[in-house]
Design a protein around this motif. Structure first.
Motif, PDB file in Angstrom:
ATOM      1  N   TYR A 135       0.842  -1.209   0.000  1.00 50.00           N
ATOM      2  CA  TYR A 135       0.000   0.000   0.000  1.00 50.00           C
ATOM      3  C   TYR A 135       0.878   1.260   0.000  1.00 50.00           C
ATOM      4  N   CYS A 136       1.907   1.245   0.849  1.00 45.95           N
ATOM      5  CA  CYS A 136       2.765   2.439   0.972  1.00 45.95           C
ATOM      6  C   CYS A 136       3.615   2.667  -0.274  1.00 45.95           C
ATOM      7  N   SER A 137       4.001   1.609  -0.960  1.00 44.52           N
ATOM      8  CA  SER A 137       5.017   1.758  -2.008  1.00 44.52           C
ATOM      9  C   SER A 137       4.474   1.627  -3.432  1.00 44.52           C
ATOM     10  N   SER A 138       3.414   0.823  -3.627  1.00 45.18           N
ATOM     11  CA  SER A 138       3.002   0.535  -5.011  1.00 45.18           C
ATOM     12  C   SER A 138       1.513   0.689  -5.302  1.00 45.18           C
ATOM     13  N   TRP A 139       0.703   0.749  -4.284  1.00 39.40           N
ATOM     14  CA  TRP A 139      -0.755   0.764  -4.462  1.00 39.40           C
ATOM     15  C   TRP A 139      -1.214   1.999  -5.253  1.00 39.40           C
ATOM     16  N   ALA A 140      -2.223   1.795  -6.102  1.00 38.09           N
ATOM     17  CA  ALA A 140      -2.791   2.910  -6.868  1.00 38.09           C
ATOM     18  C   ALA A 140      -4.106   3.330  -6.228  1.00 38.09           C
ATOM     19  N   ARG A 141      -4.128   4.554  -5.746  1.00 37.17           N
ATOM     20  CA  ARG A 141      -5.359   5.036  -5.084  1.00 37.17           C
ATOM     21  C   ARG A 141      -6.400   5.484  -6.100  1.00 37.17           C
ATOM     22  N   ASP A 142      -5.950   5.752  -7.317  1.00 38.94           N
ATOM     23  CA  ASP A 142      -6.883   6.218  -8.337  1.00 38.94           C
ATOM     24  C   ASP A 142      -6.404   5.755  -9.709  1.00 38.94           C
ATOM     25  N   PHE A 143      -7.350   5.481 -10.572  1.00 38.01           N
ATOM     26  CA  PHE A 143      -7.033   5.017 -11.931  1.00 38.01           C
ATOM     27  C   PHE A 143      -7.987   5.728 -12.885  1.00 38.01           C
ATOM     28  N   ARG A 144      -7.419   6.371 -13.890  1.00 34.44           N
ATOM     29  CA  ARG A 144      -8.277   7.053 -14.871  1.00 34.44           C
ATOM     30  C   ARG A 144      -7.860   6.615 -16.259  1.00 34.44           C
ATOM     31  N   SER A 145      -8.858   6.353 -17.071  1.00 34.02           N
ATOM     32  CA  SER A 145      -8.538   5.838 -18.398  1.00 34.02           C
ATOM     33  C   SER A 145      -9.462   6.427 -19.444  1.00 34.02           C
ATOM     34  N   ASN A 146      -8.868   6.955 -20.485  1.00 31.27           N
ATOM     35  CA  ASN A 146      -9.648   7.299 -21.672  1.00 31.27           C
ATOM     36  C   ASN A 146      -8.748   7.085 -22.880  1.00 31.27           C
ATOM     37  N   GLU A 147      -9.224   7.450 -24.041  1.00 29.07           N
ATOM     38  CA  GLU A 147      -8.482   7.140 -25.255  1.00 29.07           C
ATOM     39  C   GLU A 147      -7.136   7.859 -25.322  1.00 29.07           C
ATOM     40  N   ARG A 148      -7.090   9.040 -24.746  1.00 30.93           N
ATOM     41  CA  ARG A 148      -5.864   9.859 -24.857  1.00 30.93           C
ATOM     42  C   ARG A 148      -4.860   9.602 -23.749  1.00 30.93           C
ATOM     43  N   MET A 149      -5.353   9.092 -22.600  1.00 30.60           N
ATOM     44  CA  MET A 149      -4.472   9.003 -21.433  1.00 30.60           C
ATOM     45  C   MET A 149      -4.935   7.918 -20.474  1.00 30.60           C
TER      46      MET A 149
END
Ligand SMILES: Cc1cc2nc3c(=O)[nH]c(=O)nc-3n(C[C@H](O)[C@H](O)[C@H](O)COP(=O)(O)O)c2cc1C
Length: 297
Positions: A135-149
């Protein structure tokens, strides 16, 4: 390929004699001669690239200056890379991050107590503790995805939030989890079993030049870099950021280890080719960038 091949190349290029290599790798002189013949073209290639290898560090720093920067692939609107690499296998859930509470140590204490720890007790890490370290070193608290990014946000910083570092854990002593090599999924916060053969664990040890702590740790964290995730945005300068990003992860891991009565030792001395092979990655589009051993005090 004989697993000692990489060691052979390393020792040979360090100027070791056949007798010294024979002793170090427990190979007969005949076996060494055979290896030398098989590897003739590889050794020749290394020899040819040696002049470039001698100055690559200074050239790298100079030629990744922003004065050389051209339009990046992102600016050229090339297809965006994924934020996470898809890997399949048996899934093991980890204790949810919201329920983790290891707040007994102050940040100042964690920072001032931190030392590279190379000897560990036999006590296993609990799954909660492993979950906390990840959690401290690698966890992703948020993920956003669309065609550009496609992008993740984590507890560590990363240039452009590209987060090019992937996490594998070589578990040796974690309560309730079988030993083996796992991939950590930063969004789902779970482990995916990658390879459970004891031979693979031994190859991790060998790939880290047989540093004793790899065998006595509770878990070894093996970080890989997927450079295009960052160079898509920053061009060749992005390579600098891979190593900087890895440093942040290493430091959060080290401090988190203190918080769970453990210690970490960061490891840069490993044979790239050997570890890349263990992880079944090609060494170019993805390569091992940093390793850390963690165990209880
Ligand atoms: C990039 C990097 C690579 C390292 N590689 C190794 C290693 O391969 N083996 C090892 O025993 N220690 C390694 N270390 C740990 C250093 O030796 C250690 O941080 C240093 O001696 C200072 O000691 P301290 O961490 O206890 O303050 C590494 C540390 C860093 C930051």
């Amino acid at each position: 390929m004989d697993p000692r091949t990489f060691d052979y190349i390393y020792l040979k290029n360090h100027g070791a004699s056949d007798e010294e290599i024979s002793k170090e790798l427990e190979l007969s002189l005949e076996e060494i001669q055979l290896m030398q013949q098989t590897l003739r073209s590889v050794l020749r290639e290394i020899e040819a690239e040696r002049p470039q290898a001698r100055t690559i560090g200074a050239d790298f720093a100079r030629l990744t200056s922003n004065v050389y920067a051209e339009k990046s692939d992102q600016e050229l609107e090339l297809v965006r890379p994924d934020a996470i690499k898809a890997r399949s296998g048996e899934i093991f859930a980890l204790p949810a991050v919201g329920k983790l509470d290891f707040g007994q140590i102050s940040l100042q204490d964690a920072i001032s107590q931190r030392r590279s720890l190379r000897k560990y007790s036999d006590e296993p890490l609990s799954q909660e503790e492993l979950s906390f370290l990840l959690y401290c070193s690698s966890w992703a608290r948020d993920f956003r995805s669309n065609e550009r990014m496609e992008i993740t946000f984590r507890n560590v910083p990363s240039a452009g939030s590209r987060h090019p570092i992937e996490t594998f854990v070589d578990l040796r002593r974690v309560a309730g989890l079988k030993p083996g090599l796992y991939y950590y999924h930063p969004i789902k916060h779970c482990l995916i079993l990658y390879d459970e053969s004891p031979e693979t664990q031994n190859k991790v040890f060998e790939g880290c030049f047989r540093q004793e702590m790899i065998q006595s740790s509770a878990a070894n964290f093996i970080y890989t870099a997927v450079p295009y995730r960052t160079t898509w945005r920053y061009g060749q300068r992005g390579y600098r950021y891979l190593y900087i990003d890895a440093g942040h992860i290493g430091q959060n891991l080290s401090l988190a280890a203190e918080a769970v009565g453990s210690g970490a030792c960061m490891i840069g001395a490993y044979l790239d080719e050997a570890l890349n092979k263990v992880l079944k990655i090609d060494g170019t589009q993805e390569f091992v960038i940093y390793v850390a051993a963690v165990g209880k005090k």
